[in-house]
Design a protein around this motif. Sequence first.
Motif, short mmCIF file in Angstrom:
data_model
loop_
_atom_site.label_atom_id
_atom_site.label_comp_id
_atom_site.label_asym_id
_atom_site.label_seq_id
_atom_site.Cartn_x
_atom_site.Cartn_y
_atom_site.Cartn_z
N PRO A 116 8.35 46.97 -1.22
CA PRO A 116 9.51 46.12 -0.92
C PRO A 116 9.15 44.70 -0.51
N HIS A 167 9.47 41.56 -2.86
CA HIS A 167 10.75 40.92 -3.16
C HIS A 167 11.08 39.95 -2.02
N THR A 200 9.84 45.29 -9.33
CA THR A 200 8.66 46.05 -8.96
C THR A 200 8.68 47.39 -9.69
N GLU A 229 15.58 53.77 -0.85
CA GLU A 229 15.37 52.53 -1.59
C GLU A 229 16.35 51.44 -1.14
N PHE A 246 14.59 48.02 0.24
CA PHE A 246 14.52 46.91 -0.71
C PHE A 246 15.69 45.96 -0.52
N ALA A 276 17.20 43.51 -5.69
CA ALA A 276 15.83 43.76 -6.16
C ALA A 276 15.87 44.75 -7.32
N ARG A 335 14.28 47.45 -9.93
CA ARG A 335 13.25 48.48 -9.98
C ARG A 335 13.00 48.86 -11.44
#
Length: 459
Positions: free
Chosen positions: A224, A227, A233, A262, A266, A270, A272
């Motif tokens: 995390p 970001h 990521t 998550e 995050f 962000a 993924r």
Amino acid sequence: TFLVAVVVGCRTADAAAAAPPAGPAWAWNLPVYETALDLATPHGKFLEFEQRLDALDDLGVGIIWFLPIFPTGGNPPDKPRSDSPYCVRDYYDVNPRYGAKEDFKHLVAAIHAHGMHVIMDWVPNHTSWGNDMIRTHPEFYQKDKDGHIVEASSAWRDVAKLDYANRDLWEYMYQARKYWITQFDIDGFREDVAGAIPLEHWQWLRPKLNALKPVFMLAEADEPRLHPVFDMTYDWTTQVNFYMIARGAWPASSLDALLDTERQKFLAGAIRMRHLTNHDMAREQYAWDNRAHLDQSEYEFLQKTPLPAKYKGGDRAFAVLCSTLPNSKPMVWNGQELGILANTHKLQWNVSPYLEFYRKLLHAYRRNPALYQGEFHNIAMSKPEAVYAFWRRAGQNRAVVVVNLTDQPKHVTLELGEFAGHYTEVFTAEDRVLAAQEKLDLESWAYRVYLHNDSQSRE
């Protein structure tokens, strides 16, 4: 053992609902396609790959990620030989086995002419022992107590570790990336081992790259903290969840806990990178020993089970989730659109039922904002241990996703409430009115993606 407590599904929903995806707007709805020239073309040539562009455009690909194209190796006799693309000999050149620089420039222009974008795989952590920087800039490398340049790690003895305590190295790496952006019109980078580089370097570098053009940045890391300097990521965690669900060890509802964790860790928006496979995953041990949410008793299964067997025939169902879960950008590895999950040399681009599946899935992601930036909410249903169901919404765009994550048929009742209404199913093109209490018969590994598109949606 399922270690993460399952939480109430609605907790995964609304906190990040309004956040647009990270990164340049041009990239928001574009799926990623990773490719290795040696696997994807008869002779591994830049110009040969141009013959693949019509098919990739039709597939719905928006961003093409090339494995490193630099010259490799050149290691002296006292170092391990390596032809790995991550053993970079020169950041300013291309590997001659792929062709010339002008060939690569022509390929990038052809990709742009198809409306697609290009990201290069950059290797910032280490170089080959044959890289000329070892002679011209030995100060760029980490050294042991005796002043000798060190290996990147005990597992990577073929490469020399760079030293980011030296700010001149920062400038060198910026200028090298600038070269590829300004001279070849590259659109961004996938940064290898990004978590091993100081965060301060990335924070310094990103605005300098954005001043050249709005780039898209992917970090090979599931962290995390990277970001917002990186747009996307790696998601290594969901893959393990998929395996355990397919195995029958965890319920489908275990995804609730993953998404809730998550959401807490995050930043909103962000991205993924959701994926079933990539160039590393032919190695069974890939990334499993650092999965904190997995009991160590499961490691033997993960390390010794071939990748296709981990999904137990449910790879298409899990691929649907890669394109529809919140904060997702799907990545397809070359050959995956043929149903091939391993690294396969000299792929034969034959007709496959998987092609139409991925074409419909990726185009659905591109055209409906509910899938790439919409709010997310679980759907109450009768069999949450076996079937995962949720809705997404962005403005007037809506999606209802239902996936049977078992190898047995299931009859389910969905409590849709306000999400009842008229939809078109992505894979069958069936127009259907979903009732407030909708009953569905789902075959094993079945998936249904119902979309309601606003007329202004883009692709």
